[in-house]
Design a protein around this motif. Structure first.
Motif, mmCIF file in Angstrom:
data_model
loop_
_atom_site.group_PDB
_atom_site.id
_atom_site.type_symbol
_atom_site.label_atom_id
_atom_site.label_comp_id
_atom_site.label_asym_id
_atom_site.label_seq_id
_atom_site.Cartn_x
_atom_site.Cartn_y
_atom_site.Cartn_z
ATOM 1 N N THR A 26 0.588 -1.075 -0.028
ATOM 2 C CA THR A 26 -0.635 -0.135 -0.274
ATOM 3 C C THR A 26 1.257 1.859 -0.332
ATOM 4 O OG1 THR A 26 -0.312 -0.150 2.349
ATOM 5 C CG2 THR A 26 -1.787 -0.860 1.389
ATOM 6 N N ASN A 27 1.980 1.485 0.602
ATOM 7 C CA ASN A 27 2.621 2.471 0.658
ATOM 8 C C ASN A 27 3.186 2.642 -1.114
ATOM 9 O OD1 ASN A 27 2.886 3.440 3.354
ATOM 10 N ND2 ASN A 27 4.402 1.572 3.660
ATOM 11 N N ILE A 28 4.178 1.357 -1.391
ATOM 12 C CA ILE A 28 3.527 2.172 -3.375
ATOM 13 C C ILE A 28 3.012 2.416 -4.168
ATOM 14 C CG2 ILE A 28 4.849 0.295 -5.030
ATOM 15 C CD1 ILE A 28 6.047 -0.811 -3.366
ATOM 16 N N ILE A 29 1.805 1.885 -3.570
ATOM 17 C CA ILE A 29 0.255 2.333 -4.230
ATOM 18 C C ILE A 29 0.620 3.988 -4.259
ATOM 19 C CG2 ILE A 29 -1.990 2.042 -4.692
ATOM 20 C CD1 ILE A 29 -1.829 -1.212 -3.957
ATOM 21 N N LYS A 30 0.799 4.352 -2.568
ATOM 22 C CA LYS A 30 0.648 5.650 -2.240
ATOM 23 C C LYS A 30 1.304 6.405 -3.716
ATOM 24 C CE LYS A 30 -0.952 5.130 1.905
ATOM 25 N NZ LYS A 30 -0.420 5.225 3.902
ATOM 26 N N GLN A 31 2.787 6.211 -3.653
ATOM 27 C CA GLN A 31 3.531 6.393 -4.238
ATOM 28 C C GLN A 31 3.368 6.504 -6.315
ATOM 29 O OE1 GLN A 31 7.521 4.941 -3.533
ATOM 30 N NE2 GLN A 31 7.178 6.261 -1.435
ATOM 31 N N ASN A 32 2.434 5.187 -5.964
ATOM 32 C CA ASN A 32 2.433 5.198 -7.626
ATOM 33 C C ASN A 32 0.854 4.211 -7.763
ATOM 34 O OD1 ASN A 32 4.890 5.703 -8.784
ATOM 35 N ND2 ASN A 32 5.713 3.897 -7.694
ATOM 36 N N TYR A 37 -4.398 -3.099 -8.341
ATOM 37 C CA TYR A 37 -3.588 -3.389 -7.085
ATOM 38 C C TYR A 37 -4.436 -2.558 -5.549
ATOM 39 C CZ TYR A 37 -0.856 -6.082 -9.327
ATOM 40 O OH TYR A 37 -0.547 -7.839 -9.756
ATOM 41 N N GLU A 38 -5.193 -0.674 -5.593
ATOM 42 C CA GLU A 38 -4.932 -0.734 -4.127
ATOM 43 C C GLU A 38 -6.986 -1.972 -3.897
ATOM 44 O OE1 GLU A 38 -9.067 2.689 -3.175
ATOM 45 O OE2 GLU A 38 -6.679 3.534 -4.652
ATOM 46 N N ASN A 39 -7.629 -2.263 -5.224
ATOM 47 C CA ASN A 39 -8.593 -3.233 -4.142
ATOM 48 C C ASN A 39 -7.725 -4.538 -4.429
ATOM 49 O OD1 ASN A 39 -12.023 -1.708 -4.965
ATOM 50 N ND2 ASN A 39 -10.433 -1.147 -6.600
ATOM 51 N N LEU A 40 -6.715 -5.096 -4.918
ATOM 52 C CA LEU A 40 -6.491 -6.312 -3.991
ATOM 53 C C LEU A 40 -5.920 -6.393 -3.168
ATOM 54 C CD1 LEU A 40 -4.795 -7.519 -8.139
ATOM 55 C CD2 LEU A 40 -6.761 -8.448 -6.792
ATOM 56 N N PHE A 41 -5.407 -5.390 -2.174
ATOM 57 C CA PHE A 41 -4.883 -4.910 -1.364
ATOM 58 C C PHE A 41 -6.140 -4.839 0.071
ATOM 59 C CE2 PHE A 41 -0.528 -4.103 -3.045
ATOM 60 C CZ PHE A 41 -0.091 -5.769 -1.810
#
Length: 116
Positions: A26-32, A37-41
């Motif tokens: 989720t930290n990576i998703i915040k940057q990118n 993947y937001e939904n998968l997490f």
């Protein structure tokens, strides 16, 4: 990558490690930002961290079905069914397996997108 590792950790019963990989992902998703993947997490969090949070799951499955990402939905329904079964919630497990079959039918008909 963090999604798959996190999922594997949870399935192996290593919850702390699974949660750590969710956090990394989720930290990576915040940057990118990446909505898939937001939904998968969110799915992993709903199933393994929040003890099968129906509201979160509904939002995730709505997104996956709306985007016709049935291959992802199928895999997630299987995980849900397994977790319901482990908890002795056999009615919910059966319903999740029914969704697996419905999703597989959509995939066989070609209703899905394999690339996002």
């Amino acid at each position: 990558m963090y999604f798959a590792i996190s999922c594997t950790q949870f399935k192996a019963g290593r919850s702390e490690e699974g949660e750590a990989y969710i956090l990394e992902g989720t930290n990576i998703i915040k940057q990118n930002p990446n909505k898939l993947y937001e939904n998968l997490f969110t799915f992993l969090e709903a199933v393994y961290v929040n003890n099968i949070n129906e509201e979160q799951l509904g939002e995730v499955f709505q997104y996956l079905e709306q985007k016709q990402l049935f291959a992802y939905a199928e895999a997630c329904f299987i995980v849900c069914a397994d977790e319901y079964g482990k908890q002795g919630r056999f009615k919910e497990a059966t319903a999740a397996y029914q969704k697996v079959l419905e999703t597989q039918l959509k995939i066989q008909r070609g209703d899905c997108l394999y690339e996002f």
